[in-house]
Write an enzyme that holds these catalytic residues in place. Structure first.
Site, PDB file in Angstrom:
ATOM      1  N   ASP A  43       0.789  -1.228   0.000  1.00 55.73           N
ATOM      2  CA  ASP A  43       0.000   0.000   0.000  1.00 55.73           C
ATOM      3  C   ASP A  43       0.830   1.293   0.000  1.00 55.73           C
ATOM      4  O   ASP A  43       1.797   1.411   0.766  1.00 55.73           O
ATOM      5  CB  ASP A  43      -0.879   0.066   1.245  1.00 55.73           C
ATOM      6  CG  ASP A  43      -1.729  -1.165   1.446  1.00 55.73           C
ATOM      7  OD1 ASP A  43      -1.702  -2.066   0.600  1.00 55.73           O
ATOM      8  OD2 ASP A  43      -2.418  -1.224   2.480  1.00 55.73           O
ATOM      9  N   SER A 103      -0.550   0.336   7.345  1.00 51.14           N
ATOM     10  CA  SER A 103      -0.829   1.521   6.525  1.00 51.14           C
ATOM     11  C   SER A 103      -1.423   2.679   7.318  1.00 51.14           C
ATOM     12  O   SER A 103      -2.032   2.492   8.370  1.00 51.14           O
ATOM     13  CB  SER A 103      -1.769   1.147   5.384  1.00 51.14           C
ATOM     14  OG  SER A 103      -1.126   0.309   4.468  1.00 51.14           O
TER      15      SER A 103
END
Length: 483
Positions: A43, A103
């Site tokens: 990500d 993330s």
């Protein structure tokens, strides 16, 4: 920085140096996309323009090409074209993140760059704990961890992650990807006045809410922003079943258009729309830059989708990020346009022809020189009834106006057989493709539809393309892009 963090960063840097030669000798290494220096990238994180410089962090596992206790890698750029790899921003060194700095996002506050991320913790039996954490930097390079600022609220499993933070008037808000105790995907909303004490306001979207039926068991990487007077919620639901041309990948990334009532903590929205129709696109993140543009970058990959079969693994790396895209809202739909700065990638004109009359006979268009990395733009007259473009031995585009369908075909890097992704398209007026050594990003009709894919041609360089169909290509231009 603690001794343990210094130790982990040193080990990661040694891994980069140890594998540098084998990584850089991969013929599938990309020319102008962001990649990990070794290991696995996933990500995009913390996308922001701070003090005039763009910062883009990414989930990184330096020690293998599989997932594990993630670090935050770090790139920066002055122009969205030329990127510099910076020192590691976060390493999973503390008790609240020992199994990964997962993330998150970035904001500017009091002149400082502030990161929010998920601290992942697992015990010896694999039981998970989750903490939303904060780290602060004064120079954009070294980050002082402040530890957890959000513990797990009631009503959710420990799959509670990926905080995205923004300011509305005088208060801060955070959306978090979540799974309810009933094992349904949700987006949770929290509020704070000081960034350290957060109030959970409740779930604002998810499976079984706002008119949705069963819509996945987990929603990852939410992002909520205002664009042209409406609110857009981006999310990556897991657990959707394929429906015709939709939801063809293992997991999806898409958006809802609606309006967030901050006072009632409710979000009324329309249908879910996929952001990208290709084979590899997930977990996108946006930022608002100083020009007022809403920019987006995605992961050119999908979790658990043949990740162990990518050819680059033999050279000790896997995955990349997409090019930055500017978002526009037109007639209730997000259009994605490559940022204007990308014209500066163009180096050599390889093709420039006008008025190609298409026919069933395939016409070869040769490049001035072979190129592994190029941008290709085709504009079409309104008479296009069908179109096919063959590129190398790996990729083919088709459009059939009689059924209003555009398709991307590629040779599978798993089976070697052709596989396809498609979308409805009423007319084909423009096709813009960014081709890199082993990646492809296709923008149709000014970003009305987008296809992203990894491709692995048998040969290293493209010498040209082949076109056929019924109608007229008004212009065809190809520019080479240097490494």
């Amino acid at each position: 920085m603690t001794e343990r963090e210094q130790e982990l960063i040193k080990l990661a840097e040694e891994e980069v140096e140890k594998n540098k030669e084998v990584v850089e000798h991969d013929p599938y290494r990309l020319h102008y996309h962001l990649m990990p220096p070794v290991g696995l990238l996933n990500d995009p994180n913390g996308f922001i323009q701070w003090n005039g410089t763009y910062h883009l962090f990414y989930q990184w596992m330096p020690f293998k090409t599989g997932h594990g206790a993630k670090f935050w890698g770090h790139y920066s750029s002055e122009d969205l074209v030329n990127w510099k790899h910076k020192p590691i921003a976060l390493a999973p060194s503390e008790w609240f993140e020992k199994n990964g700095c997962y993330s998150g996002s970035a904001i500017e506050h009091d002149g400082k760059l502030v990161l929010f991320y998920t601290g992942n913790v697992k015990d010896t039996d694999g039981n998970r704990e989750t903490y939303q954490c904060m780290a602060v930097s004064e120079d954009g390079l070294t980050f002082n961890k402040k530890g957890p600022v959000v513990n797990l609220p009631e009503g959710y499993t420990a799959h509670f992650r990926d905080p995205k933070v923004w300011k509305k008037d005088s208060e801060w808000y955070m959306v978090v990807g979540a799974q309810s105790e009933e094992l349904t995907g949700k987006v949770a909303l929290l509020k704070s006045v000081d960034l350290t004490e957060w109030q959970h306001l409740g779930a604002i979207a998810g499976s079984g809410m706002n008119g949705l039926g069963d819509f996945g068991y987990m929603w990852e990487c939410p992002d909520l922003f205002e664009l042209d007077g409406v609110d857009v919620l981006v999310a990556s639901p897991q657990g959707l079943k394929a429906e015709g041309m939709k939801y063809q990948n293992v997991y999806q990334a898409g958006y809802f258009i609606g309006k967030l009532d901050y006072g009632r903590a409710s979000f009324e929205h329309g249908d879910f729309m996929e952001l990208d129709r290709g084979f590899e696109f997930y977990a996108p993140q946006t930022t608002l830059d100083q020009k007022g543009r809403r920019l987006m970058v995605g992961w050119m990959g999908v979790p658990e989708q043949d990740e162990d079969k990518h050819p680059t693994i033999a050279h000790k790396w896997i995955h990349a990020l997409t090019l930055p895209r500017e978002l526009h809202l037109v007639d209730g739909k997000l259009l994605q346009v490559p940022v204007e700065e990308l014209v500066n990638l163009r180096k050599t004109a390889l093709v420039a022809v006008n008025d190609i009359k298409l026919s069933d006979e395939k016409e070869e268009v040769f490049f001035e020189e072979r190129s592994a990395a190029f941008e290709m733009v085709l504009s079409f007259k309104r008479d296009v009834a069908s179109f096919e473009l063959d590129m190398s031995d790996t990729v083919r585009f088709t459009f059939d106006a009689s059924v209003s369908v555009f398709s991307l075909y590629r040779k599978s890097f798993v089976t070697g057989e052709w596989e396809t992704r498609s979308c409805r398209l009423q007319a084909l007026t423009e096709l813009r493709a960014y081709v890199d050594t082993s990646s492809l990003e296709v923008f149709l009709n000014g970003g009305e539809e987008v296809f992203t894919a990894r491709i692995f041609p048998d040969g290293p360089d493209a010498a040209g393309i082949t076109v056929s169909g019924a109608g007229t290509i008004a212009e065809l231009n190809v520019w080479g892009i240097d490494a």
